[in-house]
Design a protein around this motif. Sequence first.
Motif, PDB file in Angstrom:
ATOM      1  N   VAL A  55       0.849  -1.188   0.000  1.00  9.01           N
ATOM      2  CA  VAL A  55       0.000   0.000   0.000  1.00  9.01           C
ATOM      3  C   VAL A  55       0.883   1.237   0.000  1.00  9.01           C
ATOM      4  CG1 VAL A  55      -1.738   1.308   1.277  1.00  9.01           C
ATOM      5  CG2 VAL A  55      -1.888  -1.183   1.169  1.00  9.01           C
ATOM      6  N   LEU A  56       0.719   2.070  -1.012  1.00  7.35           N
ATOM      7  CA  LEU A  56       1.509   3.287  -1.163  1.00  7.35           C
ATOM      8  C   LEU A  56       0.655   4.507  -0.826  1.00  7.35           C
ATOM      9  CD1 LEU A  56       3.255   2.442  -4.549  1.00  7.35           C
ATOM     10  CD2 LEU A  56       4.062   1.958  -2.234  1.00  7.35           C
ATOM     11  N   ARG A  57       1.318   5.650  -0.794  1.00  8.45           N
ATOM     12  CA  ARG A  57       0.594   6.871  -0.437  1.00  8.45           C
ATOM     13  C   ARG A  57      -0.499   7.189  -1.451  1.00  8.45           C
ATOM     14  NH1 ARG A  57       3.247  12.590   1.538  1.00  8.45           N
ATOM     15  NH2 ARG A  57       1.328  13.797   1.641  1.00  8.45           N
ATOM     16  N   ARG A  58      -0.228   6.898  -2.730  1.00  8.15           N
ATOM     17  CA  ARG A  58      -1.236   7.206  -3.737  1.00  8.15           C
ATOM     18  C   ARG A  58      -2.502   6.373  -3.545  1.00  8.15           C
ATOM     19  NH1 ARG A  58       2.796   4.802  -7.308  1.00  8.15           N
ATOM     20  NH2 ARG A  58       2.299   2.634  -7.781  1.00  8.15           N
ATOM     21  N   ASP A  59      -2.353   5.159  -2.973  1.00  5.58           N
ATOM     22  CA  ASP A  59      -3.527   4.329  -2.706  1.00  5.58           C
ATOM     23  C   ASP A  59      -4.399   4.958  -1.622  1.00  5.58           C
ATOM     24  OD1 ASP A  59      -2.528   2.418  -4.527  1.00  5.58           O
ATOM     25  OD2 ASP A  59      -1.256   1.580  -2.957  1.00  5.58           O
ATOM     26  N   VAL A  60      -3.740   5.492  -0.578  1.00  2.00           N
ATOM     27  CA  VAL A  60      -4.492   6.154   0.485  1.00  2.00           C
ATOM     28  C   VAL A  60      -5.161   7.420  -0.045  1.00  2.00           C
ATOM     29  CG1 VAL A  60      -4.312   7.259   2.739  1.00  2.00           C
ATOM     30  CG2 VAL A  60      -2.978   5.210   2.256  1.00  2.00           C
ATOM     31  N   GLU A  61      -4.429   8.195  -0.860  1.00  3.83           N
ATOM     32  CA  GLU A  61      -5.009   9.426  -1.398  1.00  3.83           C
ATOM     33  C   GLU A  61      -6.196   9.122  -2.308  1.00  3.83           C
ATOM     34  OE1 GLU A  61      -1.589  11.164  -3.195  1.00  3.83           O
ATOM     35  OE2 GLU A  61      -0.940  12.171  -1.347  1.00  3.83           O
ATOM     36  N   ALA A  62      -6.118   8.013  -3.065  1.00  5.60           N
ATOM     37  CA  ALA A  62      -7.247   7.631  -3.913  1.00  5.60           C
ATOM     38  C   ALA A  62      -8.455   7.253  -3.065  1.00  5.60           C
ATOM     39  CB  ALA A  62      -6.848   6.473  -4.826  1.00  5.60           C
ATOM     40  N   ALA A  63      -8.210   6.571  -1.955  1.00  4.03           N
ATOM     41  CA  ALA A  63      -9.307   6.203  -1.064  1.00  4.03           C
ATOM     42  C   ALA A  63      -9.935   7.445  -0.437  1.00  4.03           C
ATOM     43  CB  ALA A  63      -8.814   5.248   0.018  1.00  4.03           C
TER      44      ALA A  63
END
Length: 497
Positions: free
Chosen positions: A211-219
């Motif tokens: 899980v990368l930062r972009r995954d959290v930002e997309a969520a």
Amino acid sequence: MSGAQDGEVRRFLLPDLGEGLTAAEIVEWLVAVGDAVAVDQPVAEVETAKAAVQVPCPFGGTVAELHGAPGETVAVGSPLVSVHTHVGDPPEAPAEPQAPAAPDGPVRSGPDAEATGGSVPGAPDGGGATGSGAVLVGYGTRPEGPSRRRPPRRDATGEAPRTTASAEPPPRPGGPRGQRAPVISPLVRRVAREHGIDAASLTGSGEGGLVLRRDVEAAVAAAPSAAADPLVPRARTGANGGGALRPQSAEPVPAAAPAPAPDRSPAGAERVALSAPHREMARRMARSRREIPEATVWVDADATGLLELRTALNEADPERPVSLLALLARFCVVGLDRFPALNSRFDPESEELLRPPGVELGFAAQTARGLVVPVVGAAHALTTRQLSAELGALTEQARAGTLPPARLSSGTFTVNNYGVFGVDGAAAVINHPESAIAGMGRIVDRPWVVGEELAVRPVTELTLAFDHRVCDGAEAGAFLRFIADCVERPARLIGDM
């Protein structure tokens, strides 16, 4: 898993070229469709955010397809080249396999060798029993020893998650509550926690489902009502008390991609593409401004003693000259031994200082590819002449684009000579995740009080930008005052050099 069978078309996915880089730009293809390639033969030259490297293919055969054109960016885990494997013996591998990374560390790729075109010792393979000798983790064969790969996570029914062939590495769903989420970065965990996101429920787009930062930002973007107002309480649902964003099924639900922002550029505006190093520096500087509460102190210093010292050193040994930047670096290394907080990092998770055993000294270098920060390893163990020689050698490598990624990261403190740009000083941006950067402006003749008389002296401005979480202004000011005293009276350092 076994390798592909003879005559099968196998796709070589772009591996992680080190330091967690997520993409690379194709600079030049070294092969064409129809060419025969041997195991470990370089097939493309790519440019990452840190260096230009040649990527070797871990299996032999005939090039069937090139996935991309020069100038295009390829994400890690996406197809780079497709190879039709030979029936029978593979082409002869080069005597000395070439790897894209420098000797500082191996090149990594996805954990699933079959999905990425890797081979397993003793298994049937499209190129025969002989596999790649390159250090592409996830590709090629190993001479001995069991695999260190972890078995795939299983869901509540005990079934392994299903995977399908795609350009992306197979996602790894988070385990049941109580297991460690597939997250490595403390920053990613903190961002998820601040927005009420359960990181274990996300489908990671990184290597091996990470899980990368972009995954959290997309969520976060997919749930604007829950993340827009930090004062709104986070809903808790389900018998286990998990967050509202935790899926109730065994399979994680991929976060929806945010809608593209409207184009607000002025009419007739020209779009200029940035180089990979420029983009990386832009991201790092923006992150530094967001996360580091920095402050700046500065002081003017009479550089007469500094210039006299450099002249004396260079006259004593013209073959091994000492630069002004090397002298500033030496002063800083000694100063960091006295004020170690400025050589540490602030860990936002534990709210502790992480203090390294020595000084990994970064310095700003302007190149045709953009601003880069090479790192002199173990600078505290070098003499002044050795430090100057290392600064010069790394500068030449940076301008040639041949610096390995390991030499462009892991710094603990940065120095800069703003004077080469003809300016007096600068309020510099700290090179994240370091805690400070010191700089020296141009040396120019100015009025200066010497004793009780006014004289003309060469004067320079010294600056220090520091993370206010690691120390207060008193300690930062004392460090900069020490550097200024060394510039004015460098003889005071004889006992420490």
